[in-house]
Design an enzyme around this catalytic site. Structure first.
Site, PDB file in Angstrom:
ATOM      1  N   TYR A 142       0.821  -1.214   0.000  1.00 26.21           N
ATOM      2  CA  TYR A 142       0.000   0.000   0.000  1.00 26.21           C
ATOM      3  C   TYR A 142       0.856   1.266   0.000  1.00 26.21           C
ATOM      4  CZ  TYR A 142      -4.040  -2.974   1.168  1.00 26.21           C
ATOM      5  OH  TYR A 142      -5.024  -3.930   1.162  1.00 26.21           O
ATOM      6  N   LYS A 191       3.238 -15.391   1.842  1.00 27.31           N
ATOM      7  CA  LYS A 191       3.177 -16.106   0.565  1.00 27.31           C
ATOM      8  C   LYS A 191       4.623 -16.424   0.196  1.00 27.31           C
ATOM      9  CE  LYS A 191       0.655 -17.588  -2.877  1.00 27.31           C
ATOM     10  NZ  LYS A 191      -0.207 -18.764  -2.744  1.00 27.31           N
ATOM     11  N   ASP A 223      -3.181 -18.087   1.465  1.00 21.48           N
ATOM     12  CA  ASP A 223      -4.373 -18.705   0.857  1.00 21.48           C
ATOM     13  C   ASP A 223      -4.926 -19.788   1.787  1.00 21.48           C
ATOM     14  OD1 ASP A 223      -1.916 -19.835   0.282  1.00 21.48           O
ATOM     15  OD2 ASP A 223      -2.337 -20.271  -1.819  1.00 21.48           O
ATOM     16  N   ASP A 247      -5.092  -6.657   5.988  1.00 21.78           N
ATOM     17  CA  ASP A 247      -6.311  -5.922   5.663  1.00 21.78           C
ATOM     18  C   ASP A 247      -7.429  -6.917   5.349  1.00 21.78           C
ATOM     19  OD1 ASP A 247      -8.102  -4.010   4.878  1.00 21.78           O
ATOM     20  OD2 ASP A 247      -7.042  -3.393   3.064  1.00 21.78           O
ATOM     21  N   ASP A 251     -10.630  -8.362   8.055  1.00 23.09           N
ATOM     22  CA  ASP A 251     -12.046  -8.183   7.707  1.00 23.09           C
ATOM     23  C   ASP A 251     -12.767  -9.527   7.715  1.00 23.09           C
ATOM     24  OD1 ASP A 251     -11.924  -5.472   7.475  1.00 23.09           O
ATOM     25  OD2 ASP A 251     -12.840  -5.391   5.484  1.00 23.09           O
TER      26      ASP A 251
END
Ligand code: NAD
Length: 356
Positions: A142, A191, A223, A247, A251
């Site tokens: 980001y 990852k 994943d 992020d 959520d």
């Protein structure tokens, strides 16, 4: 102990829910002989109306001078048409950056009394959901370079994901320290089968690990973690991860616990000073009607005591009082169920205070 708390009531339901958290903090202070001094800070829409700026420097200075910051919520339809830098949310971003808050802690905890509100099957919920997502907040993809260029007659876009060792180390330490205050387990989510940044994360975590021999450490690809959070959330204690993975996972985690009004959060940097706020927004649709659920803010205050003021017993007492109010069947409208007693925001704050 004497502590100064910068209080940002903000907009919409912000002032209502913060009032209830302060009631609870005052009751805890009286019981344990602490003194909490509140310094009122204008931020968001209320600051735009009063000062023409969502976070005037003098207000940021008050937050920097305090031992911690408690925030309700900011924003609302009245200020939505304003240009970017003048919007209420800009105040929040400036506050996070100004205070150097690089770690975001969001607990995913399902209160057993609200089990019906979870979208997960009872057989999964029965095993319990109580874990913490520790997300890196001011670096990663980001904050890397974002670029779109013309190449061979078409648009090509890149977003750079960059992590420096010191950025990983400081969030890694927060995760290990947080686990020490919980069930002593850290899962690094990444990852690493594809990304260099993830391999660097693992290398740094391996370097830190020997300093925390009392904490069980494991790793999981993101994943798989996304699947495990809905398949068997009881396996997690502390998840530590980068900005984008955090992020998304945080959520997902808040979804499985039921009402948005119940979930607190903290943002920390170096040192003990933090910023504490419920994860929801200013809920303009119910503002000023005494309908808001103040528990997310009350639990944010409990997190402040636990993580910034080293008052674990006091934090435990607040969480136990919330638990008792739920046990006694008290519910605000957002979590109302058959056979329970509907209460307003102030009555819920009173109920938690009375059970301390
Ligand atoms: P929201 O979280 O304010 O509301 C979403 C829904 O959840 C609404 O129906 C609301 O009534 C309900 N809700 C939220 N908190 C509740 C509570 N404590 N008790 C009962 N019900 C509750 O999200 P939104 O409607 O998308 O945003 C409203 C405003 O809040 C916008 O201006 C947005 O920018 C701002 N916002 C601020 C923050 C923050 O201050 N950190 C975070 C998110 C959104």
């Amino acid at each position: 102990m004497n502590k100064t708390i910068a209080v940002i009531r903000g907009d919409g339901i912000g002032p209502e829910i913060v009032n209830e958290a302060i009631k609870v903090l005052d009751a805890v202070a009286a019981k344990h002989g602490h003194t909490f001094t509140y310094d009122e800070v204008d931020m968001g829409g209320v600051a735009i109306d009063k000062w023409g700026d969502p976070l005037p420097q003098a207000m940021l200075d008050k937050c920097l001078a305090a031992d911690s910051v408690l925030l309700g919520a900011v924003g609302g339809p009245k200020w939505e048409g304003l240009p970017g830098p003048q919007r209420p949310e800009k105040g929040l971003l400036r506050l996070r950056a100004g205070m150097g808050l690089y770690s975001n802690l969001r607990p995913a905890k399902l209160w057993p009394q609200l089990a019906d509100a979870s979208p997960l099957k009872p057989s999964i919920v029965e095993k319990g959901i109580d874990f913490m997502v520790v997300r890196e907040l001011i670096s990663g993809i980001y904050f890397g370079e974002h670029k779109t260029v013309e190449q061979n007659g078409e648009q090509v876009a890149t977003d750079v994901m960059l992590y420096a060792e010191h950025e990983i180390e400081r969030i890694g330490r927060i995760a290990f320290e947080t686990a020490r205050k919980r069930r002593h387990k850290v899962t690094c989510v990444d990852k690493a089968n594809v990304l260099d940044t993830s391999r660097l994360w693992r290398a740094v975590m391996h370097r830190l690990q020997p300093e925390y021999p009392d904490v069980e450490y494991s790793e999981m690809f993101v994943d798989n973690a996304a699947m495990q959070v809905v398949k068997d959330p009881s396996q997690f204690d502390v998840i530590v991860t980068g900005n984008m993975f955090g992020d998304i996972l945080s959520d997902e985690a808040s979804m499985i616990t039921g009402s948005i009004g119940m979930i607190p959060s903290s943002s920390l940097g170096d040192g003990t000073r933090g910023m504490y706020e419920p994860i929801h927004g200013s809920a303009p649709d119910i503002a000023g009607q005494d309908k808001a659920n103040p528990i997310g803010t009350i639990l944010s205050a409990a997190m402040m005591l636990r993580y910034s003021f080293d008052m674990a017993a006091e934090a435990d007492e607040i969480e136990a009082a919330v638990n008792k109010a739920l046990d006694d069947g008290l519910r605000t409208a957002d979590m109302m169920a058959e056979g329970c007693t509907l209460v307003g925001c102030a009555a819920m704050g009173d109920a938690v205070t009375a059970r301390l």
